[in-house]
Structure formats: structure tokens, C-alpha cells
Design an enzyme around this catalytic site. Structure first.
Site, PDB file in Angstrom:
ATOM      1  N   HIS A 215     -32.542 -22.671 -57.373  1.00 14.66           N
ATOM      2  CA  HIS A 215     -31.140 -23.027 -57.130  1.00 14.66           C
ATOM      3  C   HIS A 215     -30.407 -21.867 -56.452  1.00 14.66           C
ATOM      4  O   HIS A 215     -29.443 -22.079 -55.720  1.00 14.66           O
ATOM      5  CB  HIS A 215     -30.430 -23.364 -58.443  1.00 14.66           C
ATOM      6  CG  HIS A 215     -30.941 -24.600 -59.104  1.00 14.66           C
ATOM      7  ND1 HIS A 215     -32.060 -24.598 -59.912  1.00 14.66           N
ATOM      8  CD2 HIS A 215     -30.493 -25.875 -59.059  1.00 14.66           C
ATOM      9  CE1 HIS A 215     -32.266 -25.826 -60.347  1.00 14.66           C
ATOM     10  NE2 HIS A 215     -31.349 -26.627 -59.845  1.00 14.66           N
ATOM     11  N   ASP A 286     -36.480 -32.022 -53.423  1.00 13.87           N
ATOM     12  CA  ASP A 286     -35.509 -31.517 -54.387  1.00 13.87           C
ATOM     13  C   ASP A 286     -34.169 -31.414 -53.645  1.00 13.87           C
ATOM     14  O   ASP A 286     -34.092 -31.605 -52.427  1.00 13.87           O
ATOM     15  CB  ASP A 286     -35.961 -30.181 -54.952  1.00 13.87           C
ATOM     16  CG  ASP A 286     -35.413 -29.908 -56.357  1.00 13.87           C
ATOM     17  OD1 ASP A 286     -34.418 -30.546 -56.739  1.00 13.87           O
ATOM     18  OD2 ASP A 286     -35.974 -29.059 -57.071  1.00 13.87           O
TER      19      ASP A 286
END
Length: 371
Positions: A215, A286
Site C-alpha cells: 500500500h 490489486d
């Protein structure tokens, strides 16, 4: 002690599971993207954008989840915006710290590591109890999701963590033992399917060795291919018959040192679709918003599609970003549309279940029952 889960009483009766039939889906060709939305309701601007964009479906986050009634309205309005009652609505509802639907409106589910710990207590009885717990947990998650119209859960996590890896996976994974991961991920997926929800195995081909959080930055895995084949790839290979998978933003240096798996045609061709794993289902990237990827949103969308993703995942609900990637995302290709149709054919109306009894049994297995 792992704590107490599933302590919020369900507002429905024990066997109040829907029995409506789910018709066999036709092959359709919406746009190859799943979008998020900004808040608790669909705005007029979002509805107009979604109508014109016609994404395959939608994904919900914590910002979108307040109550059962609110979520039912939101899910209905998202589907109405694209004029498809069967448009998939996804969520990351793993249990533990990755749970978008939380108390007081929904029960708290255990992290997958708690179920794995049960399986590690002894070789036979512990593993059988863990398989039962994993199936029940999946079935209860599905019940919670179908109540509000959600049809896809981005779970189970099939990653195999290693000592010293970043905690971004941590107790989201079942175990460091690939064989136990295989058993419990399969049981969880079976429980979700029994409850009428499609599972998404993640993060193919493996995120467990990442020493940084994707992230925030791009993880690079340095280990050789033999180790990847023996551990990281093993759960995905064993579950390759499942319909949906999410591809990690992780560089596997032994296979493609220049690009994360999600933007690497080499990794997708040789590993994910190739002999290493052999996954034949639909591949989601993702989230494009994660900082592991470089470039603006459109560049990122182009990169994951060029690598072989079937569907782009854009989760943050930023309307300007969604508009910016639209021209880069084609309609769902013929092969991808067939993969999606095969996935939908696996989804059926929830099987009858005594939700209260399953809740009590899970607490008993995990040692969290209140006396």
C-alpha cells in the site's frame, strides 16, 4: 487468547437464509473494471458516471458501510446505475483487522491466523477442528454479506508469511505451513460458496515474503524460484480451480526483476497462468490506488491490463481518477467474459443453515464461547 468474536446477535432468525434461485448467467461484456464509490450513498454524479462507464461491478470499503438498511440501499443503487441486477459487488471481509463491516451492526470475525493456530495445536484433531472452523467462518461471512446483497468476498488470503516479513499480511494469513494454508483456504472458500458468495483467492502468486507494505511502496522478493515454487505458489496451485483471484503488487526478482506481478506479463504467463500455478479463472489486479505502482491512474490501468489482468480494480472512489482511466479500460474481452460467466455459474442461492448454531460452534472451536 484470541478474543471474542461473533458476539453481536444476528437480527434474523437462525435459518433465515434466502432461497431464491440464481439463474445461470449469460456472457456479457461490461467494462473490465470494478469501481469504488465515495460514501454511504450513490451521488447523482456517480450514478451518471457509472451508467455511462458500465463497469463490471463495484467494491465497498469501510467508508461505505454504516448499517444493514443503508448498505442494502447502496448495493441496490449501484446495480441500478448500470442496469444490471447481477452486477457483482465485492468487499474485503476477511475477519480480524481487515473487515469493512464491523460491530455494532455486524459480528466481528476472527483473523485467519486464529483459525490457523487451532490447526497447529496437534497434527490430527487440531487440523480437523481448524477445517471445520474455517468452513463455518466462511459460511457465516457469506450470510452477513448476502444479507446486504454482496456477492463476492475478497478472501481467503492464501499467502504464506515468512519470519521477518512485513505485518501487512501477518495474522491475515492462516499459517507459515503451506499445507495448512491449503486446507484452511479451501474450507473457507467452500463455506463462502455454500453461502452464495464467490471467493477471491489472494494475493496470487504470493505476498507472504514481502518486507514492505505494497500500500505504501513496492515490495521486492529476493528468494530463488525453487523456494517460491515450494511455498508461495503452493496454495494458489492447489486452489487453481477456484473462479477468481487477485494479483499482488510484488516483484518476484527471480522471475521478473523489473515489474510487480500485477504488471508483469512474464509472471502472469509463466507463473499465474503457467505450470507453476495454472490458474484458469478471472484475474483482478490489486487496487490501482496502492503506492506500489508507478505513474498516474491511467498509466497504472494500462500496465495491469497489458500484463494480462482481466479486470482492473480501482477502489478509492475518487471520481476524477475513475474518469481518467476510463479510456484505457476496454470492454470485458471474450475470454475474460467467459471466465466471469464460469465464476457466476458457481454462485448459487445460499444453502440452508442454522446461523445461531454455527456461530456457537465456531466460538466453541476457537475457545471464545462465553459461559
Amino acid at each position: 487468547m484470541w478474543g471474542v468474536w461473533l458476539s453481536v446477535p444476528d437480527s434474523t432468525s437462525p435459518d433465515s437464509v434466502g432461497h431464491e434461485s440464481v439463474s445461470s448467467p449469460q456472457v456479457s461484456h461490461p467494462r473490465a473494471v470494478v469501481f469504488g464509490c465515495a460514501g454511504l450513498a450513490v451521488t447523482a454524479d456517480e450514478a451518471a458516471f457509472f451508467r455511462d462507464a458500465d463497469p463490471l461491478g463495484f467494491i465497498l470499503f469501510r467508508r461505505n458501510c454504516d448499517s444493514r438498511d443503508q448498505m442494502r440501499r447502496l448495493v441496490d443503487d449501484l446495480r441500478a446505475s448500470v442496469g444490471r441486477a447481477d452486477a457483482p459487488v465485492l468487499i474485503d471481509q476477511e475477519g480480524g483487522r481487515v473487515a469493512r463491516m464491523r460491530p455494532p451492526h455486524w459480528p466481528a470475525h476472527p483473523p485467519m491466523g486464529a483459525i490457523g493456530a487451532l490447526g497447529e495445536r496437534d497434527a490430527a484433531a487440531g487440523r480437523e477442528a481448524a477445517r471445520e472452523a474455517a468452513w463455518i467462518n466462511g459460511r457465516l461471512l457469506a450470510h452477513m454479506l448476502t444479507e446486504v446483497g454482496i456477492t463476492v468476498d475478497c478472501a481467503p488470503v492464501c499467502d504464506v508469511p515468512v519470519e521477518g516479513a512485513h505485518d501487512i499480511i501477518g495474522d491475515r494469513a492462516f499459517s507459515r505451513d503451506p499445507a495448512l494454508v491449503i486446507d484452511l483456504a479451501r474450507a473457507t472458500a467452500d463455506g463462502l460458496l455454500a453461502g452464495g458468495v464467490l471467493p477471491v483467492i489472494k494475493h496470487i502468486p504470493g505476498h507472504g515474503r514481502a518486507f514492505t507494505d505494497s500500500h505504501a511502496e513496492l515490495p521486492v522478493v529476493e528468494v530463488d524460484r525453487a523456494a517460491l515454487e515450494a511455498t508461495d505458489f503452493a496454495p494458489f496451485r492447489a486452489l487453481a480451480d477456484l473462479p477468481l483471484a487477485m494479483v499482488a503488487h510484488v516483484v518476484l526478482k527471480a522471475i521478473d526483476p523489473t515489474a510487480p506481478a500485477s504488471t508483469s506479463a512474464i509472471v502472469v504467463r509463466e507463473v499465474v497462468r503457467g505450470a507453476s500455478i495454472g490458474f484458469g479463472g478471472l484475474l483482478f489486479s490489486d487496487d490501482l490506488s496502492m503506492n506500489a505502482l508507478r505513474g498516474d491512474p491511467r498509466t497504472r490501468a494500462e500496465a495491469v491490463l497489458a500484463a494480462g489482468m482481466d479486470v482492473v480494480l480501482h477502489c478509492n472512489g475518487d471520481l476524477a481518477e475513475m474518469r481518467s482511466i476510463l479510456g484505457a479500460v476496454p470492454l470485458l474481452s471474450g475470454v475474460a467474459a467467459e471466465r466471469w460467466a464460469r465464476a457466476e455459474a458457481m454462485r448459487h442461492a445460499p444453502e440452508a443453515a442454522d446461523i445461531a448454531a454455527l456461530t456457537n460452534r465456531l466460538a466453541e472451536l476457537l475457545g471464545t464461547a462465553q459461559t
